[in-house]
Design a protein around this motif. Structure first.
Motif, PDB file in Angstrom:
ATOM      1  N   ILE A  11       0.120  -6.522   9.413  1.00  0.00           N
ATOM      2  CA  ILE A  11       1.061  -6.374  10.530  1.00  0.00           C
ATOM      3  C   ILE A  11       0.341  -5.637  11.646  1.00  0.00           C
ATOM      4  CG2 ILE A  11       3.241  -5.396  11.313  1.00  0.00           C
ATOM      5  CD1 ILE A  11       4.273  -5.595   8.487  1.00  0.00           C
ATOM      6  N   SER A  12       0.200  -6.289  12.796  1.00  0.00           N
ATOM      7  CA  SER A  12      -0.439  -5.682  13.979  1.00  0.00           C
ATOM      8  C   SER A  12      -1.817  -5.120  13.634  1.00  0.00           C
ATOM      9  CB  SER A  12       0.461  -4.581  14.567  1.00  0.00           C
ATOM     10  OG  SER A  12       1.713  -5.102  14.929  1.00  0.00           O
ATOM     11  N   GLY A  13      -2.582  -5.881  12.849  1.00  0.00           N
ATOM     12  CA  GLY A  13      -3.929  -5.461  12.499  1.00  0.00           C
ATOM     13  C   GLY A  13      -3.995  -4.460  11.369  1.00  0.00           C
ATOM     14  N   GLU A  14      -2.854  -4.005  10.811  1.00  0.00           N
ATOM     15  CA  GLU A  14      -2.834  -3.025   9.734  1.00  0.00           C
ATOM     16  C   GLU A  14      -2.500  -3.715   8.419  1.00  0.00           C
ATOM     17  OE1 GLU A  14      -0.310   0.905   8.269  1.00  0.00           O
ATOM     18  OE2 GLU A  14       0.096  -0.035  10.212  1.00  0.00           O
ATOM     19  N   ILE A  15      -3.323  -3.451   7.405  1.00  0.00           N
ATOM     20  CA  ILE A  15      -3.104  -4.037   6.084  1.00  0.00           C
ATOM     21  C   ILE A  15      -2.024  -3.227   5.376  1.00  0.00           C
ATOM     22  CG2 ILE A  15      -4.168  -4.679   3.904  1.00  0.00           C
ATOM     23  CD1 ILE A  15      -6.868  -4.666   5.349  1.00  0.00           C
ATOM     24  N   ILE A  16      -0.928  -3.890   4.993  1.00  0.00           N
ATOM     25  CA  ILE A  16       0.178  -3.193   4.334  1.00  0.00           C
ATOM     26  C   ILE A  16       0.321  -3.579   2.865  1.00  0.00           C
ATOM     27  CG2 ILE A  16       1.429  -3.030   6.498  1.00  0.00           C
ATOM     28  CD1 ILE A  16       3.274  -5.258   5.411  1.00  0.00           C
ATOM     29  N   ASN A  38       0.834  -1.192   0.000  1.00  0.00           N
ATOM     30  CA  ASN A  38       0.000   0.000   0.000  1.00  0.00           C
ATOM     31  C   ASN A  38       0.879   1.256   0.000  1.00  0.00           C
ATOM     32  OD1 ASN A  38      -1.990  -1.854   0.189  1.00  0.00           O
ATOM     33  ND2 ASN A  38      -2.751  -1.249   2.196  1.00  0.00           N
ATOM     34  N   ASP A  39       0.417   2.291  -0.749  1.00  0.00           N
ATOM     35  CA  ASP A  39       1.177   3.533  -0.774  1.00  0.00           C
ATOM     36  C   ASP A  39       0.966   4.317   0.522  1.00  0.00           C
ATOM     37  OD1 ASP A  39      -1.371   4.484  -0.978  1.00  0.00           O
ATOM     38  OD2 ASP A  39      -1.165   5.314  -2.986  1.00  0.00           O
ATOM     39  N   ALA A  40       1.688   5.426   0.658  1.00  0.00           N
ATOM     40  CA  ALA A  40       1.655   6.198   1.907  1.00  0.00           C
ATOM     41  C   ALA A  40       0.259   6.710   2.223  1.00  0.00           C
ATOM     42  CB  ALA A  40       2.655   7.356   1.821  1.00  0.00           C
ATOM     43  N   GLY A  65      -7.161  -5.496  -5.062  1.00  0.00           N
ATOM     44  CA  GLY A  65      -7.843  -4.372  -4.433  1.00  0.00           C
ATOM     45  C   GLY A  65      -8.837  -4.826  -3.369  1.00  0.00           C
ATOM     46  N   TYR A  66      -9.537  -5.947  -3.665  1.00  0.00           N
ATOM     47  CA  TYR A  66     -10.480  -6.476  -2.665  1.00  0.00           C
ATOM     48  C   TYR A  66      -9.742  -6.929  -1.396  1.00  0.00           C
ATOM     49  CZ  TYR A  66     -13.803  -9.637  -0.400  1.00  0.00           C
ATOM     50  OH  TYR A  66     -14.591 -10.270   0.509  1.00  0.00           O
ATOM     51  N   ALA A  67      -8.611  -7.679  -1.580  1.00  0.00           N
ATOM     52  CA  ALA A  67      -7.883  -8.221  -0.425  1.00  0.00           C
ATOM     53  C   ALA A  67      -7.286  -7.100   0.416  1.00  0.00           C
ATOM     54  CB  ALA A  67      -6.787  -9.179  -0.899  1.00  0.00           C
ATOM     55  N   THR A  68      -6.706  -6.066  -0.230  1.00  0.00           N
ATOM     56  CA  THR A  68      -6.103  -4.973   0.535  1.00  0.00           C
ATOM     57  C   THR A  68      -7.155  -4.062   1.157  1.00  0.00           C
ATOM     58  OG1 THR A  68      -5.930  -3.738  -1.547  1.00  0.00           O
ATOM     59  CG2 THR A  68      -3.985  -4.963  -0.806  1.00  0.00           C
TER      60      THR A  68
END
Length: 823
Positions: free
Chosen positions: A612-617, A537-539, A573-576
């Protein structure tokens, strides 16, 4: 006259059988022939079926046993690697402590002046003659009774006192470290934390005689490596403890003492106790001298060892464990003979697998023991299934044979009265069938008993052929099923190998730009998918950007910065966007699938979110040229790989962030260093010094170089570098015609290096002195102000003291007006 030849048939004809009717004879004869044929063929089929089933069972058992041994050895390697990481981290901490103390000795001129702490005033000689410091200090310092405080010892202790700026943080960061201490060659001891060492050890305690000191000393440790002691039970009830020690050398490579750490092995025993293989399998840990480090309750019962006799940390042999099972010592002997391996032993009449692996850092051995029946359950189930199917086939065959025999007997009895010449044909056909030719047929020439018998024989032959073909088909099917299971096992092993390779790539590479392409290549090669890509994912968390790919189409996408809208475009796109896996077993029927012209051969696709730690990267995207290419096993393994990739990305980002922080800190340090030297030059009004036979001459900013004799001399200039910064130059004037030799240049550079060190030490000393003087003046002014309670007099004292200290003629104190508050 010729004598008649003997014939058994003639003999039979002379018995009661000969008096039977032809119909009965034929019936009995046909029944006998049919029975013999069925018996022979049934026996042949029975023994072949039993033999094939036994061979399949043996091959299956051996394959599953080999796979179980490989899995068990792999488990021992993985667990041993985890334990080795712990010991390596302890070894690094020990080296850090030793190098830190050595660096402090290298700064002796700066640290031994007693400004920070003075041993001469802080140590107290007790009534027993030994020396002790205050219990309120961070570290406990002990000197034996026969040792006096010399100037060199005071200076050394002043230097060692600075270790409290570093060592307490190491203790706080690692709960497994009980204590960190230093023993000097002059028999001083510095111990963290402060446990009032003088009240514990005898007055004449000599630290240089301790085994950890002796083994780490350079004469016994010429490589100056970290030394590990044998494990022992801690007297302070900290359980099993091991000591690491390393020699401490100063900047002249002189031996100053030994730094050591006491490490409790509670974490190690917990890790070993949590290892479980199968339902009742377990692990235990021994050192290279057969000392038990960790041993679970299950092991005590298996080997007949009582907890009272098997104390952890003691050497285990037949003298200390007289009641232990002989298999226990067999395991210890086998483990000591090699660094890794798998073998079997018999415990209580039950076969057990034993796998062992050496932990390289400390030469300990991790041993895993598991009952064979728990690891070979799959073989037992498949063997039982094969036996049941074989038994059922035989039962059905026997029933069919009995039915066929009964039917043939009835038909033979029915048509026996209508025998004619074609009986010879029937006999000939029956002989061919007996010889194994099941393609033989009898031509039916009539509709009488002979014709019926011919039809019956033909039908019986066809049934026997069908029965045998059915049995062979079942054997083929069972063999095919077994091969399919073996193929699945090989594929699963290859997938586990892929996980191991990804983990190896993660451990070997910290650079994210190098790591991600390696992971995509490994996934594609090991799983057989023609495209594997990793999106991040971008910034702004708006797009998922392709960061690594193995296929040619994926590399083209990388060049043009391929990205997908998060939550909107395609399976990625769906998975992220949702944080859930998305699988398209047939992309033509999936409404979310993004038709990519760079990957035209895609027929199935799967995207797994990287979290990572609940955040989708980002997401792991794999595509195959086959439809329905993903099985449940593939999904589980790829999900594990996605977790590993997420962890690798996190580690790489943390590593990159740490590198940037270190670079910023170094830049700030260099800037401060440059400003400090610039300020020193400005304050001193001196740009350098000239050294001549007549003495030393300071050079100010207005100084002009003497031009006299410059035609006869030439200048050799060497930069003076401190901490990577050029702060000046050492210029040497030599005759113009003289050639400067390499050894002379080395001497000039060495002098420049010493000048740099002495100049920096002088600057630091001057800075420290001025700071101490400033603190002294502040303390004196504060003391005088506190001598009165009158505010006016306090202000008058402050003004006078500041005027005198700053050497100024006028000082004003302006009160600050506070703004009115609304009430």
């Amino acid at each position: 006259m010729n004598k008649p030849r003997f014939s058994i048939f003639d003999a039979i004809e002379n018995t009661a059988f000969g008096r039977l009717k032809l119909r009965t004879k034929l019936t009995l004869g046909n029944m006998l022939i049919t029975f013999l044929v069925i018996f022979v063929m049934g026996s042949y089929v029975y023994f072949r079926t039993q033999q094939a089933g036994a061979q399949l069972t043996i091959q299956l058992d051996q394959n599953i046993r080999n796979r179980a041994e490989e899995n068990l050895l792999s488990t021992s390697k993985e667990q041993a690697a985890l334990l080795n990481n712990f010991f390596e981290s302890m070894s690094r901490d020990t080296s850090i402590v030793g190098s830190t103390i050595g660096d402090m000795f290298a700064q002796r001129e700066t640290l031994d002046n007693g400004l920070y702490w003075n041993a001469a005033t802080s140590l107290v000689r007790l009534s027993s003659g030994n020396w002790d410091n205050s219990d309120s200090e961070i570290a406990s310092i002990f000197l034996p009774a026969d040792l006096d405080l010399s100037e060199s010892l005071v200076a050394k202790l002043n230097i060692l006192k600075h270790t409290e700026l570093v060592i307490p943080s190491i203790l706080e960061d690692n709960s497994d470290i009980i204590a960190i201490y230093f023993g000097g060659v002059t028999r001083e001891t510095v111990y963290y934390p402060n446990i009032d060492l003088a009240a514990i050890v005898p007055p004449d305690f000599d630290v240089t005689g301790r085994i950890w000191f002796v083994e780490a000393a350079p004469e016994n440790n010429p490589e100056q490596q970290v030394i590990w002691s044998a494990p022992y039970q801690d007297a302070a009830l900290n359980g099993l403890v091991i000591t690491t020690s390393v020699p401490v050398m100063d900047n002249r490579n002189r031996f100053q003492g030994v730094a050591a750490m006491d490490i409790q092995l509670l974490q190690i025993t917990t890790l070993v106790s949590n290892i479980q293989v199968g339902e009742t399998g377990y692990a235990f840990l021994v050192d290279n001298n057969n000392r038990l480090i960790a041993f679970p309750e299950r092991g005590y019962s298996d080997f007949g060892i009582t907890d009272a006799t098997a104390r952890l940390g003691e050497i285990m042999d037949s003298s200390t464990l007289p009641d232990a099972a002989p298999e226990f010592f067999k395991i210890l002997d086998t483990v000591a003979a090699d660094t890794e391996g798998v073998f079997t032993i018999n415990l209580g009449g039950t076969e057990h697998f034993v796998a062992h692996r050496e932990i390289p850092e400390v030469q300990y051995n991790l041993v895993i023991v598991a009952p064979s029946r728990e690891l070979l359950t799959e073989a037992d189930i498949l063997s039982s299934q094969i036996a049941v199917e074989t038994r059922n086939t035989i039962v059905v065959s026997v029933i069919l044979i009995v039915l066929i025999f009964a039917l043939a007997s009835a038909i033979s009895f029915t048509i026996s009265s209508r025998l004619t010449t074609p009986l010879r044909d029937l006999t000939h056909a029956a002989n061919e069938i007996i010889s194994g030719d099941f393609e033989a047929r009898v031509e039916v020439r009539s509709q009488d008993e002979i014709g019926t018998l011919a039809k019956t024989l033909n039908a019986m032959t066809a049934n026997l052929k069908g029965l045998i073909q059915s049995l062979e088909q079942r054997v083929v099917e069972r063999t095919s099923a077994l091969q399919n299971e073996l193929q699945k096992g090989k594929r699963r092993s290859k997938q586990y190998e892929a996980i191991a390779k990804v983990a190896q790539a993660i451990n070997a590479t910290q650079n994210l730009q190098e790591l991600l392409p390696q992971i995509s290549e490994v996934i594609s090669q090991q799983f057989g998918y023609y495209h594997a890509g990793i999106f991040l994912n971008d910034a702004s968390n708006q797009y998922a950007v392709l960061s690594a790919a193995n296929s040619e189409g994926g590399k083209q996408m990388l060049k043009r910065g391929h990205q997908l809208k998060i939550g909107e475009q395609g399976i990625v796109g769906y998975a992220t966007g949702s944080g859930k896996p998305r699988i398209a077993l047939d992309v033509g029927e999936d409404v979310v699938y993004f038709n990519n012209p760079d990957l035209p051969e895609t027929h199935s696709e799967m995207a797994l979110p990287l979290i990572i730690s609940g955040e989708i990267i980002g997401a792991l995207d794999v595509q195959s040229t086959e439809a329905n290419a993903f099985s449940h096993e593939d999904i589980d393994v790829l999900a594990t790989l996605a977790d590993q990739v997420s962890l690798a990305i996190q580690n790489a980002r943390l590593y990159d962030q740490m590198q940037r922080s270190l670079a910023e800190a170094e830049a700030i340090s260099r800037q401060y260093f440059r400003e400090a030297w610039s300020q020193l030059t400005h304050d001193q009004k001196v740009t350098g010094f000239r050294y001549t036979a007549g003495g030393t001459i300071p050079l100010d900013v207005n100084h002009k170089q003497d031009q006299k004799g410059d035609s006869e001399r030439k200048k050799v200039s060497v930069p003076i570098v401190i901490r990577g910064e050029n702060v000046g130059a050492l210029e040497v004037m030599v005759p113009a015609q003289e050639r400067v030799k390499p050894d002379q240049m080395d001497l000039i550079r060495a002098v420049a290096d010493r000048v740099a060190i002495f100049a920096e030490n002088a600057r630091l000393f001057d800075q420290t002195t001025r700071r101490a003087e400033r603190e002294r003046l502040v303390a004196e002014i504060t003391t005088k102000i506190r001598g009165t309670n009158d505010p006016g007099e306090m202000i008058q004292i402050a003004v006078e003291e500041l005027r005198e200290a700053l050497d100024v003629s006028h000082i004003e104190i302006v009160p600050q007006k506070s703004a009115p508050t609304d009430r």
